[in-house]
Design a protein around this motif. Structure first.
Motif, PDB file in Angstrom:
ATOM      1  N   THR A 161      -7.036  -1.699  -5.454  1.00  0.00           N
ATOM      2  CA  THR A 161      -8.179  -2.083  -4.614  1.00  0.00           C
ATOM      3  C   THR A 161      -8.005  -3.458  -3.983  1.00  0.00           C
ATOM      4  OG1 THR A 161      -9.368  -2.928  -6.551  1.00  0.00           O
ATOM      5  CG2 THR A 161      -9.836  -0.657  -5.885  1.00  0.00           C
ATOM      6  N   ASP A 162      -7.263  -4.355  -4.629  1.00  0.00           N
ATOM      7  CA  ASP A 162      -7.042  -5.678  -4.044  1.00  0.00           C
ATOM      8  C   ASP A 162      -6.288  -5.577  -2.722  1.00  0.00           C
ATOM      9  OD1 ASP A 162      -8.340  -6.927  -6.137  1.00  0.00           O
ATOM     10  OD2 ASP A 162      -6.492  -7.434  -7.211  1.00  0.00           O
ATOM     11  N   SER A 193      -6.076  -2.840  -0.807  1.00  0.00           N
ATOM     12  CA  SER A 193      -6.971  -2.150   0.138  1.00  0.00           C
ATOM     13  C   SER A 193      -8.002  -3.104   0.715  1.00  0.00           C
ATOM     14  CB  SER A 193      -7.683  -0.985  -0.552  1.00  0.00           C
ATOM     15  OG  SER A 193      -6.765  -0.017  -0.956  1.00  0.00           O
ATOM     16  N   ARG A 194      -8.567  -3.927  -0.141  1.00  0.00           N
ATOM     17  CA  ARG A 194      -9.567  -4.910   0.297  1.00  0.00           C
ATOM     18  C   ARG A 194      -8.953  -5.921   1.276  1.00  0.00           C
ATOM     19  NH1 ARG A 194     -11.176  -7.078  -4.530  1.00  0.00           N
ATOM     20  NH2 ARG A 194     -12.084  -5.067  -5.016  1.00  0.00           N
ATOM     21  N   SER A 205       0.827  -1.197   0.000  1.00  0.00           N
ATOM     22  CA  SER A 205       0.000   0.000   0.000  1.00  0.00           C
ATOM     23  C   SER A 205       0.870   1.259   0.000  1.00  0.00           C
ATOM     24  CB  SER A 205      -0.933  -0.009   1.210  1.00  0.00           C
ATOM     25  OG  SER A 205      -1.737   1.136   1.232  1.00  0.00           O
TER      26      SER A 205
END
Length: 165
Positions: free
Chosen positions: A140-141, A143-144, A133
């Motif tokens: 988004t992967d 973050s998810r 990150s």
């Protein structure tokens, strides 16, 4: 007529180039095996090729750089095999070794995070996902994955946060 002293470095350079080219060919062979679901055989090919690369010594800077790049590819491929066979510790070790050669290798860091996650090493997975990150990788992967870890494994996240502090 060149003396044998001037030919020797050229021959050594040609042999190094040939060995690096052959290493890439062996990687492709392993990739075909991997694509066919023959993960152990592919891993064996990658491991043999890594051993061959390690035997290349006395390389100039350019060939050393090429060897490092090829070695990273092989280690990532080996890690993918280990992951598919659910041999997570070996996959993590291969990813870590790839990262030693190139600390900016985001693909190896992502695979290591996934392996930690699949092995249930949630705090280590969290640390790797945080690193990704901070590098702006994974979108988004990542973050998810961080959100999921925070929600489902708060104690591991707390442990990881203490390590990161």
């Amino acid at each position: 007529v060149q003396s044998s002293k001037s030919i020797a470095p050229l021959r050594m350079a040609q042999n190094a180039e040939e060995a690096l080219a052959e290493s890439l060919e062996q990687k492709r062979r392993g990739d075909v095996l991997y694509g066919g679901g023959r993960f152990q055989e592919a891993s064996d090919v990658y491991e043999e090729t890594l051993t061959t690369l390690a035997a290349l010594t006395g390389l100039d800077e350019e060939r050393m750089r090429k060897r490092t790049v090829v070695r990273g590819f092989l280690l990532q491929s080996k890690a993918a095999c280990m992951h598919k066979m659910q041999r997570f510790e070996e996959a993590v070790a291969a990813c870590s070794e790839a990262l030693e050669g190139d600390a900016s290798n985001q693909k190896a860091l992502l695979r290591r995070a996934q392996c930690h996650l699949d092995a249930g090493s949630f705090s280590k997975a969290y640390i790797d996902y945080c690193e990704l990150s901070s590098l702006g990788a994974g979108g988004t992967d990542v973050s998810r994955a961080l959100d999921t870890l925070r929600q489902q494994h708060p104690e591991a996240v707390e442990e990881a946060e203490e390590t990161l502090a």
